[in-house]
Design an enzyme around this catalytic site. Structure first.
Site, short mmCIF file in Angstrom:
data_model
loop_
_atom_site.label_atom_id
_atom_site.label_comp_id
_atom_site.label_asym_id
_atom_site.label_seq_id
_atom_site.Cartn_x
_atom_site.Cartn_y
_atom_site.Cartn_z
N ASP A 13 17.69 42.95 64.46
CA ASP A 13 17.20 43.96 63.28
C ASP A 13 16.88 45.37 63.69
O ASP A 13 16.61 45.20 64.94
CB ASP A 13 16.50 43.17 62.31
CG ASP A 13 16.11 44.11 61.01
OD1 ASP A 13 17.05 44.73 60.62
OD2 ASP A 13 14.82 44.20 60.97
N SER A 14 16.57 46.13 62.92
CA SER A 14 16.14 47.38 63.11
C SER A 14 14.42 47.24 63.29
O SER A 14 13.98 48.31 63.89
CB SER A 14 16.33 48.41 61.90
OG SER A 14 15.87 47.76 60.62
N CYS A 76 20.33 42.81 60.22
CA CYS A 76 19.85 43.97 59.43
C CYS A 76 21.19 44.28 58.58
O CYS A 76 22.26 44.75 59.04
CB CYS A 76 19.76 45.18 60.60
SG CYS A 76 19.49 46.78 59.75
N GLU A 155 6.34 46.72 53.68
CA GLU A 155 5.74 46.71 55.01
C GLU A 155 4.46 47.08 54.68
O GLU A 155 3.36 46.70 55.44
CB GLU A 155 6.27 47.95 55.78
CG GLU A 155 7.87 47.60 56.24
CD GLU A 155 8.20 47.93 57.72
OE1 GLU A 155 7.48 48.55 58.32
OE2 GLU A 155 9.02 47.18 57.96
N CYS A 187 19.29 43.91 51.64
CA CYS A 187 18.24 44.56 52.62
C CYS A 187 17.35 43.11 53.34
O CYS A 187 16.85 42.56 52.60
CB CYS A 187 17.46 45.37 52.28
SG CYS A 187 16.10 46.35 53.35
N HIS A 189 14.26 43.11 54.05
CA HIS A 189 12.93 43.26 53.27
C HIS A 189 12.88 42.69 51.64
O HIS A 189 11.77 42.19 51.49
CB HIS A 189 12.10 44.66 53.29
CG HIS A 189 12.05 45.07 54.85
ND1 HIS A 189 12.93 45.29 55.60
CD2 HIS A 189 10.66 45.62 55.20
CE1 HIS A 189 12.35 45.69 56.66
NE2 HIS A 189 11.11 46.05 56.37
N1 DGL Z 1 16.82 46.31 58.09
C1 DGL Z 1 17.19 47.24 57.31
C2 DGL Z 1 18.07 46.52 56.28
O1 DGL Z 1 18.44 45.26 56.11
C3 DGL Z 1 15.88 47.42 56.48
C4 DGL Z 1 14.98 48.57 57.36
C5 DGL Z 1 15.45 49.73 57.74
O2 DGL Z 1 15.77 50.61 56.99
O3 DGL Z 1 15.64 49.93 59.08
O4 DGL Z 1 18.76 47.31 55.73
#
Ligand code: DGL
Length: 268
Positions: A13-14, A76, A155, A187, A189
């Site tokens: 993931d990012s 992600c 976050e 997403c 989150h």
């Molecule tokens: N992990 C990203 C997503 O699922 C969200 C966080 C980001 O923007 O890097 O889209």
């Protein structure tokens, strides 16, 4: 490449958000070893260009493949939306991504085929969910909404905060107006906002959590490939991050719902 059932599953993931997928995997597949990569130094990806995201995604996939993962999971949504094909082209092991999993689950959940999708600006602009859903059902009607503010709010830990509720009301209004019966949380989150989003969307809308959908799809694929780890020893979990791990650890425990150890910093 010889794949062995004891090899770990690679999830990336990012940043910290993909731990919602890891959590679902731990619950669904409690004997699988997992390597997680969170690019905490370069997060967020959701507002970056396709070229940049593809470059980062390649680096991360190669890192995990060098550690002999038996399967790659793009946790992600943003990376899955714009560079899933990049990963598939370079990977000798199977690749799963949250978008395909979320799209299929949404179609199964929807009786009217009016489906809402929320995600980061990059995910929504890519129309990847729209394409994935239409691939399986051409008559599905999709309403998408970019929700750029949700990632920082999560976050910040504002999962039930009035500011988050107001933001959600604003973002969901046009989606609810389209009479969707299913809403994809597109997403990493957003599963943490599930109670609040359900409340704002109303009881008539089913929320699709792509983390759970991903865990189901992984279980299915491992059975198909006879790659389930048959060892009943406690599994090993390792977490790789690109920035100092303090924030990852604190927020990560919220995402994972348990304490987090074996965090390693990767210096590129
Ligand atoms: N992990 C990203 C997503 O699922 C969200 C966080 C980001 O923007 O890097 O889209």
């Amino acid at each position: 490449m010889h794949l062995s059932p004891e090899n770990p599953i690679g999830v990336f993931d990012s940043g910290v958000g993909g731990l919602t997928v890891v959590r679902a995997l731990m619950e669904r597949l409690p004997f699988e070893n997992i390597l997680y990569f969170g690019d905490t130094a370069r997060v967020p990806y959701g507002v970056k260009s396709v070229e940049t995201i593809a470059h980062y995604t390649t680096q991360i996939s190669q890192f995990l493949l060098e550690r002999r993962v038996k399967l790659l999971i793009i946790a992600c949504n943003t990376m899955a939306a714009v560079s899933a094909q990049v990963v598939r082209d370079l990977s000798p092991v199977p690749v799963l991504d949250v978008i395909e999993a979320g799209a299929i689950t949404a179609l199964n959940a929807s009786s009217t085929k009016r489906i809402g999708v929320i995600g980061t600006p990059t995910t929504i602009n890519s129309n990847a969910y729209g394409r994935a859903i239409h691939h399986h059902s051409q008559d599905a009607r999709i309403t998408s909404q970019a929700c750029a503010l949700f990632v920082p709010l999560v976050e910040e830990g504002w999962l039930e905060h009035p500011v988050t509720r107001l933001t959600a009301q604003e973002y969901l209004r046009p989606v609810v107006a389209e009479k969707v019966d299913t809403l994809v949380l597109g997403c990493t989150h957003y599963p943490l906002l599930k109670p609040l989003l359900q409340d704002v969307a109303g009881p008539g809308i089913a929320l699709v959590d792509s983390a759970e959908a991903m865990a189901d799809q992984t279980a299915h694929l491992l059975s198909e490939l006879t790659l389930h780890n048959v060892s009943r020893l406690a599994p090993e979990y390792h977490f790789f991050v690109t920035d100092v791990p303090l924030r990852f650890q604190t927020i990560g425990e919220r995402f994972l719902g348990r304490s987090l150890s074996n965090v390693h910093v990767v210096k590129w």
